[in-house]
Design a protein around this motif. Structure first.
Motif, short mmCIF file in Angstrom:
data_model
loop_
_atom_site.label_atom_id
_atom_site.label_comp_id
_atom_site.label_asym_id
_atom_site.label_seq_id
_atom_site.Cartn_x
_atom_site.Cartn_y
_atom_site.Cartn_z
N TYR A 56 -12.89 -7.83 -8.97
CA TYR A 56 -11.83 -6.92 -9.42
C TYR A 56 -10.76 -6.78 -8.34
CZ TYR A 56 -15.26 -5.46 -12.89
OH TYR A 56 -16.17 -5.45 -13.90
N ALA A 57 -9.51 -6.80 -8.77
CA ALA A 57 -8.40 -6.42 -7.91
C ALA A 57 -8.18 -4.94 -8.17
CB ALA A 57 -7.14 -7.22 -8.25
N ILE A 58 -8.36 -4.14 -7.14
CA ILE A 58 -8.20 -2.69 -7.26
C ILE A 58 -6.95 -2.32 -6.48
CG2 ILE A 58 -9.26 -0.45 -6.85
CD1 ILE A 58 -11.99 -2.01 -6.87
N ILE A 59 -5.95 -1.85 -7.20
CA ILE A 59 -4.64 -1.59 -6.59
C ILE A 59 -4.39 -0.09 -6.56
CG2 ILE A 59 -2.17 -2.02 -6.77
CD1 ILE A 59 -3.09 -4.53 -8.52
N LYS A 60 -4.25 0.42 -5.36
CA LYS A 60 -3.93 1.84 -5.21
C LYS A 60 -2.81 1.92 -4.18
CE LYS A 60 -5.62 6.42 -4.64
NZ LYS A 60 -6.44 7.26 -5.45
N ALA A 61 -1.66 2.30 -4.63
CA ALA A 61 -0.50 2.36 -3.75
C ALA A 61 0.35 3.57 -4.12
CB ALA A 61 0.34 1.09 -3.86
N SER A 62 0.90 4.19 -3.12
CA SER A 62 1.77 5.32 -3.41
C SER A 62 3.17 4.86 -3.78
CB SER A 62 1.82 6.26 -2.20
OG SER A 62 2.27 5.55 -1.06
N HIS A 63 3.52 3.63 -3.41
CA HIS A 63 4.84 3.10 -3.73
C HIS A 63 4.74 1.62 -4.12
CE1 HIS A 63 5.65 6.44 -0.98
NE2 HIS A 63 6.73 6.61 -1.70
N ILE A 64 5.45 1.25 -5.14
CA ILE A 64 5.60 -0.15 -5.51
C ILE A 64 7.09 -0.40 -5.60
CG2 ILE A 64 5.21 -1.89 -7.29
CD1 ILE A 64 2.65 -0.34 -8.01
N MET A 65 7.54 -1.42 -4.88
CA MET A 65 8.97 -1.74 -4.86
C MET A 65 9.25 -2.96 -5.72
SD MET A 65 9.79 -1.30 -0.87
CE MET A 65 9.32 0.17 0.00
N ILE A 66 10.43 -2.95 -6.35
CA ILE A 66 10.88 -4.08 -7.16
C ILE A 66 12.23 -4.49 -6.65
CG2 ILE A 66 11.58 -4.81 -9.46
CD1 ILE A 66 9.54 -2.79 -10.57
N GLY A 67 12.45 -5.79 -6.52
CA GLY A 67 13.73 -6.28 -6.03
C GLY A 67 14.27 -7.37 -6.95
N VAL A 68 15.55 -7.56 -6.93
CA VAL A 68 16.22 -8.63 -7.69
C VAL A 68 17.29 -9.27 -6.81
CG1 VAL A 68 15.79 -7.54 -9.94
CG2 VAL A 68 17.89 -7.04 -8.71
N ASP A 69 17.68 -10.49 -7.17
CA ASP A 69 18.77 -11.17 -6.43
C ASP A 69 20.11 -10.65 -6.92
OD1 ASP A 69 17.23 -12.76 -4.78
OD2 ASP A 69 17.00 -14.28 -6.35
#
Length: 69
Positions: A56-69
């Motif tokens: 299992y990939a267990i993802i716990k993060a307080s922030h997820i960033m998204i970027g674009v060109d």
């Protein structure tokens, strides 16, 4: 297994690249969709991780960033 993280993705280990202290574990969660995690070599041994094993990939993060060109 019970965890507090909301993002738990089941998959199959595709590759483990062992370094001196750490290891990169690549998990295929859907055909063509992979997630790579950095873990210690001790964790690879303790969890008996190997290619083809389900995990299992267990993802716990307080922030997820998204970027674009």
């Amino acid at each position: 297994m019970q965890v507090t993280a909301r993002n738990v993705l089941k998959g199959t280990i595709k590759h483990i690249h062992l370094g001196t202290v750490n290891a990169e574990v690549t998990l295929e969660v859907n055909p063509g969709v992979e997630i790579t995690a950095m873990v210690t070599k001790a964790s690879v041994d303790k969890l008996q991780l190997s290619d083809g094993k389900e995990a299992y990939a267990i993802i716990k993060a307080s922030h997820i960033m998204i970027g674009v060109d």
